[in-house]
Write a protein that holds these residues in place. Sequence first.
Motif, PDB file in Angstrom:
ATOM      1  N   LEU A  18      -0.482  -4.802  -6.118  1.00 19.69           N
ATOM      2  CA  LEU A  18      -0.060  -3.849  -5.090  1.00 19.69           C
ATOM      3  C   LEU A  18       0.320  -2.511  -5.719  1.00 19.69           C
ATOM      4  CD1 LEU A  18       2.358  -6.245  -3.171  1.00 19.69           C
ATOM      5  CD2 LEU A  18       0.024  -5.628  -2.520  1.00 19.69           C
ATOM      6  N   ARG A  85       3.205 -11.860  -3.060  1.00 18.91           N
ATOM      7  CA  ARG A  85       4.126 -12.103  -4.168  1.00 18.91           C
ATOM      8  C   ARG A  85       5.098 -13.246  -3.889  1.00 18.91           C
ATOM      9  NH1 ARG A  85       6.912  -7.366  -7.070  1.00 18.91           N
ATOM     10  NH2 ARG A  85       7.026  -9.131  -8.493  1.00 18.91           N
ATOM     11  N   HIS A 242       1.358   1.034 -11.005  1.00 15.70           N
ATOM     12  CA  HIS A 242       1.536   0.029  -9.938  1.00 15.70           C
ATOM     13  C   HIS A 242       2.993  -0.070  -9.496  1.00 15.70           C
ATOM     14  CE1 HIS A 242      -2.488  -2.303  -9.786  1.00 15.70           C
ATOM     15  NE2 HIS A 242      -2.642  -1.002  -9.747  1.00 15.70           N
TER      16      HIS A 242
HETATM   17  C1  CIR Z   1       4.865  -4.427  -6.093  1.00 13.87           C
HETATM   18  O1  CIR Z   1       4.400  -3.630  -5.264  1.00 13.87           O
HETATM   19  O2  CIR Z   1       5.530  -5.402  -5.751  1.00 13.87           O
HETATM   20  C2  CIR Z   1       4.596  -4.176  -7.562  1.00 13.87           C
HETATM   21  N1  CIR Z   1       3.333  -3.517  -7.717  1.00 13.87           N
HETATM   22  C3  CIR Z   1       5.695  -3.355  -8.177  1.00 13.87           C
HETATM   23  C4  CIR Z   1       7.028  -4.030  -8.166  1.00 13.87           C
HETATM   24  C5  CIR Z   1       8.059  -3.248  -8.869  1.00 13.87           C
HETATM   25  N2  CIR Z   1       9.287  -3.954  -8.898  1.00 13.87           N
HETATM   26  C6  CIR Z   1      10.477  -3.387  -8.862  1.00 13.87           C
HETATM   27  O3  CIR Z   1      10.601  -2.178  -8.709  1.00 13.87           O
HETATM   28  N3  CIR Z   1      11.530  -4.187  -8.945  1.00 13.87           N
END
Ligand code: CIR
Length: 253
Positions: A18, A85, A242
Amino acid sequence: MYKNVIVKTPGKSYVNGLTTSDLGTPDYERLLEQHAAYVEALKACGVEVTQLPESEEYPDSTFVEDAAVVTPEFAIITNPGAESRNGEKEEIEAVLKKFYSKFHYITSPGTLDGGDVLQVDKHFYVGISERTNREGAQQFKNIVETEGYTATIVELQEFFHLKTGIAYLGNHTIAAAGEFLNHPDFSDYEKVEIPDADEYSANCIKVNDYVIIPKGFDDTKRKLAGRGLETIELEMSEFQKHDGGLSCLSLRF
Ligand code: CIR
């Protein structure tokens, strides 16, 4: 002092994960190099690193912070707000069983990502975001209150996750960017103010005697040094593509 850190090697499927950014496709080799440097930096901070192998099934699972919140006494398994997720929580719970005997759970319809939780000593701030809903935040607050902690629920205006724009640096001091610069919930803290151009560096992590910050933010580095904080800088470009930052890549306890 933190003793343990859990990280997870990114899989090849990471590039299909994502993102809301338009910074381009991550380069997998560079991503692995950056992750390896992250692990080395943590070791330099004096922690024992548990490194989980990659799982192609969950492209975003290198961001282990979102599936659990850990304290010295207990772990909370979250209910990650992004459908793709959500299953990450099962693997994290299995791993945390090696370290914890006490677990709490965020359950549907509540959702919560660990990226929306900031701990300051015995107090938590919980952001309501695209990923964490009010029900999830309230469940979290109820859980920690039964454990002798307190919590404030913070409605986010712009940031992706709460910790996208704020970090606790110890000594009643926060690094704050954007909507947190003048936010009433954080008005009592000493602030390292991060201007918009350097916003990405607000997601930094204090691990024992060091603050790990992304590379390329000399002004942030200088401001931290001015408060007597020693920094380690890491190239984070492939994670930033990302929407990931330094805090997202580990569980620290
Ligand atoms: C997401 O969209 O879930 C991942 N690409 C990025 C998550 C980042 N996590 C965070 O800031 N704790």
